[in-house]
Structure formats: C-alpha cells, structure tokens
Design a protein around this motif. Structure first.
Motif, PDB file in Angstrom:
ATOM      1  N   ASN A 103       0.759  -1.278  -0.045  1.00  0.00           N
ATOM      2  CA  ASN A 103       0.101  -0.098  -0.051  1.00  0.00           C
ATOM      3  C   ASN A 103       0.824   1.181   0.165  1.00  0.00           C
ATOM      4  OD1 ASN A 103      -2.312  -1.400   0.004  1.00  0.00           O
ATOM      5  ND2 ASN A 103      -2.505  -1.646   2.241  1.00  0.00           N
ATOM      6  N   ASP A 104       2.129   1.079  -0.009  1.00  0.00           N
ATOM      7  CA  ASP A 104       3.042   2.243   0.106  1.00  0.00           C
ATOM      8  C   ASP A 104       3.432   2.699  -0.949  1.00  0.00           C
ATOM      9  OD1 ASP A 104       3.111   1.977   3.203  1.00  0.00           O
ATOM     10  OD2 ASP A 104       5.226   1.037   2.935  1.00  0.00           O
ATOM     11  N   VAL A 105       3.803   4.265  -1.281  1.00  0.00           N
ATOM     12  CA  VAL A 105       4.271   4.523  -2.866  1.00  0.00           C
ATOM     13  C   VAL A 105       5.399   5.183  -2.604  1.00  0.00           C
ATOM     14  CG1 VAL A 105       3.601   6.229  -4.394  1.00  0.00           C
ATOM     15  CG2 VAL A 105       1.982   4.872  -3.436  1.00  0.00           C
ATOM     16  N   LEU A 106       6.505   4.824  -3.378  1.00  0.00           N
ATOM     17  CA  LEU A 106       7.702   5.619  -3.167  1.00  0.00           C
ATOM     18  C   LEU A 106       7.636   6.659  -4.362  1.00  0.00           C
ATOM     19  CD1 LEU A 106      10.968   5.589  -2.543  1.00  0.00           C
ATOM     20  CD2 LEU A 106      11.345   4.232  -4.578  1.00  0.00           C
ATOM     21  N   ILE A 107       8.232   7.818  -3.997  1.00  0.00           N
ATOM     22  CA  ILE A 107       8.144   9.093  -4.873  1.00  0.00           C
ATOM     23  C   ILE A 107       9.327   9.581  -4.982  1.00  0.00           C
ATOM     24  CG2 ILE A 107       7.064  11.405  -5.304  1.00  0.00           C
ATOM     25  CD1 ILE A 107       4.728  10.553  -3.702  1.00  0.00           C
ATOM     26  N   ALA A 108      10.048   9.446  -6.131  1.00  0.00           N
ATOM     27  CA  ALA A 108      11.632   9.738  -6.430  1.00  0.00           C
ATOM     28  C   ALA A 108      11.559  10.931  -7.127  1.00  0.00           C
ATOM     29  CB  ALA A 108      12.284   8.324  -7.328  1.00  0.00           C
ATOM     30  N   GLY A 134       7.925   8.701 -10.425  1.00  0.00           N
ATOM     31  CA  GLY A 134       9.266   9.360 -10.812  1.00  0.00           C
ATOM     32  C   GLY A 134       8.769  10.621 -11.245  1.00  0.00           C
ATOM     33  N   ILE A 135       9.394  11.703 -10.397  1.00  0.00           N
ATOM     34  CA  ILE A 135       8.994  13.129 -11.077  1.00  0.00           C
ATOM     35  C   ILE A 135      10.609  13.743 -11.582  1.00  0.00           C
ATOM     36  CG2 ILE A 135       8.496  15.504 -10.328  1.00  0.00           C
ATOM     37  CD1 ILE A 135       6.271  13.350  -9.713  1.00  0.00           C
ATOM     38  N   ILE A 150       4.901   5.117 -12.455  1.00  0.00           N
ATOM     39  CA  ILE A 150       4.166   6.310 -13.168  1.00  0.00           C
ATOM     40  C   ILE A 150       5.267   7.385 -13.322  1.00  0.00           C
ATOM     41  CG2 ILE A 150       2.444   8.221 -12.680  1.00  0.00           C
ATOM     42  CD1 ILE A 150       0.841   6.291 -11.232  1.00  0.00           C
ATOM     43  N   ILE A 151       5.253   8.204 -14.302  1.00  0.00           N
ATOM     44  CA  ILE A 151       6.508   9.429 -14.423  1.00  0.00           C
ATOM     45  C   ILE A 151       5.753  10.386 -14.821  1.00  0.00           C
ATOM     46  CG2 ILE A 151       7.881  10.275 -16.222  1.00  0.00           C
ATOM     47  CD1 ILE A 151       9.448   8.310 -14.546  1.00  0.00           C
ATOM     48  N   ILE A 152       6.089  11.425 -14.041  1.00  0.00           N
ATOM     49  CA  ILE A 152       5.783  12.835 -14.699  1.00  0.00           C
ATOM     50  C   ILE A 152       6.865  13.721 -14.923  1.00  0.00           C
ATOM     51  CG2 ILE A 152       4.834  15.041 -13.607  1.00  0.00           C
ATOM     52  CD1 ILE A 152       2.766  13.478 -12.083  1.00  0.00           C
ATOM     53  N   GLN A 153       7.123  14.024 -16.058  1.00  0.00           N
ATOM     54  CA  GLN A 153       8.024  14.632 -16.690  1.00  0.00           C
ATOM     55  C   GLN A 153       7.692  16.098 -16.805  1.00  0.00           C
ATOM     56  OE1 GLN A 153       9.047  12.070 -20.088  1.00  0.00           O
ATOM     57  NE2 GLN A 153      11.121  12.793 -19.533  1.00  0.00           N
ATOM     58  N   ILE A 154       8.454  16.958 -16.022  1.00  0.00           N
ATOM     59  CA  ILE A 154       8.486  18.446 -15.976  1.00  0.00           C
ATOM     60  C   ILE A 154       9.000  19.059 -17.398  1.00  0.00           C
ATOM     61  CG2 ILE A 154       9.001  20.562 -14.919  1.00  0.00           C
ATOM     62  CD1 ILE A 154       7.569  18.629 -13.014  1.00  0.00           C
ATOM     63  N   PRO A 155       8.242  19.735 -18.130  1.00  0.00           N
ATOM     64  CA  PRO A 155       8.743  20.125 -19.182  1.00  0.00           C
ATOM     65  C   PRO A 155       9.887  21.180 -19.314  1.00  0.00           C
ATOM     66  CG  PRO A 155       6.747  21.104 -18.936  1.00  0.00           C
ATOM     67  CD  PRO A 155       7.082  20.301 -17.740  1.00  0.00           C
TER      68      PRO A 155
END
Length: 184
Positions: A103-108, A134-135, A150-155
């Motif tokens: 249930n945990d989430v690692l945010i890198a 991944g941010i 999941i990836i969020i890529q800042i532009p």
C-alpha cells in the motif's frame, strides 16, 4: 533576476496547464489519496535540492496527520551506508530496512532521471511491490522513465525550473488532500 528567467518559468507553468499534464497531476492526487485510505505511507527520495524537496513535502503531509517519510533526512544512516557500502545504495538499503507494504508509494525526485541511487531505490521498491512514481525533467536518455510505474516529466531541462514545478505540483496535491480532510 531578468525577464528571460521569469518568462521561462511562465512558459513551463503554461505547459503544465495542458489537459494531459493536468490528468497526470490528478492521477497522482488520486493515488496519494488512495494510499492514505489504504493505510499506506508516502516514501520520498531525492538528492541535493530534491532531497530538501522530499523532506519538505513529507513534512507537509505529516503536518496534517498523514504518514510520510523522506529517506533523504537521516544523515547518520545515509553516511553510514555510503561509507560502509556505497552511495548508490543509500535509499535502496533504507527501503529494505523499513516496514513497507504494497500500500506504500515511493516518490522519487530526480531532475536528470539518471541518479544511480534513485534508480536502485525504484528497482528495489518495484521488487517489494511498492508503487513507484518518478518526478523528473524531460532530458533525453532519462533512465527513470524505464523503471518507475508512473512518470511525471516536467517540461524542462533546467534543474531549478524542474524543482520549482515539483514543489508546485505537490503543494497543489497537498492543498487538495488537506481540504478534503477538513471537509469530511
């Protein structure tokens, strides 16, 4: 400060207002909300300025009663692992030692997406069946894209703009979760 720098910030924020980017932020919000609902915790990691950001955001969530931790915070642990083993394992070894659950989430947070210690932690989290986010920036050959669920890529390619946008995203999510909690 000059107008070119301010214009660059505005352009990036405008790009973040696109429907597809807003969908990514909303998906992240729902995942974090579900994590807390399922008694999971947020585990943040980052190097340098991103380490400070991971501590900052973890502190925000803890401040409103939700479980969050930054593995970038404990310098004794970090330097012990770096000294005894290698800097590449400062986060993955901590993950192994934590009481984690599915249930945990690692945010890198990784502006380049190529920090070996971040990649090792994401791989370790995947092996532990922990969801990984991944941010990062939009650099070419960004390896984090290959490993995070999941990836969020800042532009942007600019470290400072990526970090500013990261804080904005998480402050927006924090505000929404805080308001939802207060209006229950």
């Amino acid at each position: 400060m000059n107008s070119i720098t301010l214009t660059e910030c505005i352009v990036i924020m405008d790009q973040m207002k696109t429907p597809s980017f807003l969908t990514q932020i909303n998906t992240l919000h729902l995942l974090i909300k579900q994590t807390f609902k399922n008694n999971g915790k947020l585990i943040f990691i980052g190097n340098g300025g991103s380490a400070s950001d991971s501590q900052h955001i973890a502190g925000e969530f803890v401040g409103i009663g939700f479980p969050a931790v930054s593995l970038s915070s404990n310098m004794s642990v970090i330097t012990a692992i770096a000294n005894d083993k290698h800097y590449d394992y400062i986060f993955s070894d901590q993950l192994t030692s934590l009481s984690t659950s599915k249930n945990d989430v690692l945010i890198a947070f990784s502006t380049s997406g190529n920090s070996v210690n971040i990649l090792n932690a994401v791989i370790k989290a995947n092996n532990l069946n922990i969801k990984t986010i991944g941010i990062t920036g939009n650099q070419l050959n960004n390896k984090l894209n290959q490993f995070a669920n999941i990836i969020i890529q800042i532009p942007s390619h600019n470290t400072q703009r990526i970090q500013e946008a990261t804080l904005l995203i998480f402050h927006l999510i924090y505000d929404k979760i805080k308001n939802e909690k207060e209006n229950k």
